[in-house]
Design a protein around this motif. Sequence first.
Motif: not given
Length: 239
Positions: A173, A177, A220, A191, A189, A175, A203-207, A179
């Motif tokens: 996995e 990020v 994204v 997605s 915000s 993440v 997921d919604s956090s980018g993981k 910008t």
Amino acid sequence: MKEVNVFLSPYYKRKTFRDDVSGVTFTKGDNLITYGFNVNEEHLLGVNSALLDKTLLPFDEETLEYLNGLKTVPVASISLSKTTTSLSVGESELLIATVLPEDANNKTVKFTSANASVASVDPNGRVTANAGGTAIITANASGKTATCSVTVTVPVSGVTLNKTETSLNIGGEEVLVATVLPSNASNKSVSFTSSEQSVVTVDSSGKVVAVGEGNATITVTASGKTATCMVTVNTEEIV
């Protein structure tokens, strides 16, 4: 437009009288002529001159006051076409002011902004969005006021990811990020989506989690702007 009542004097030597300024013709014998005019218009001068030489006579006291410019009609209220509005930086909108009553003597409107660095306004009521934030636009007519709250948003110009490609083993996995640009964008915000969820999920956090062999594109999105990262998943499974 104020309607006033005047009639042609019975002592006028001719049968008719034409006011050349207004174009209205008065006929002797008419008991009453209803004559509509705006007290600020030029043809008031013609009527006044006729009054001075007794050619025209006022039908009532109120008419006499209006014709001689003695009676004033104060502003009772002012309203704007909108009480709230939203603009993006660089956009503009015209606010329309309505002054009542319609026959008020002075219907001049002055516009001001409480925060011109956010939203400025010109003498005609055109509001221009300059920077993110909120500003109150005030319209003033003879001391009567109306306001419009203007919210200015900073649109998203783009979005980036910290990687455009990456490799993972099954079970691995990472993440990603995001910008959002510019840094002061009003809506930051984002997605995330995966083109192949059988290969990687996000997921919604980018993981990102590698679940099967193959390739997938992670996208994204921020206010319609997008960026992508190509993920390659190897067969070696991480335990």
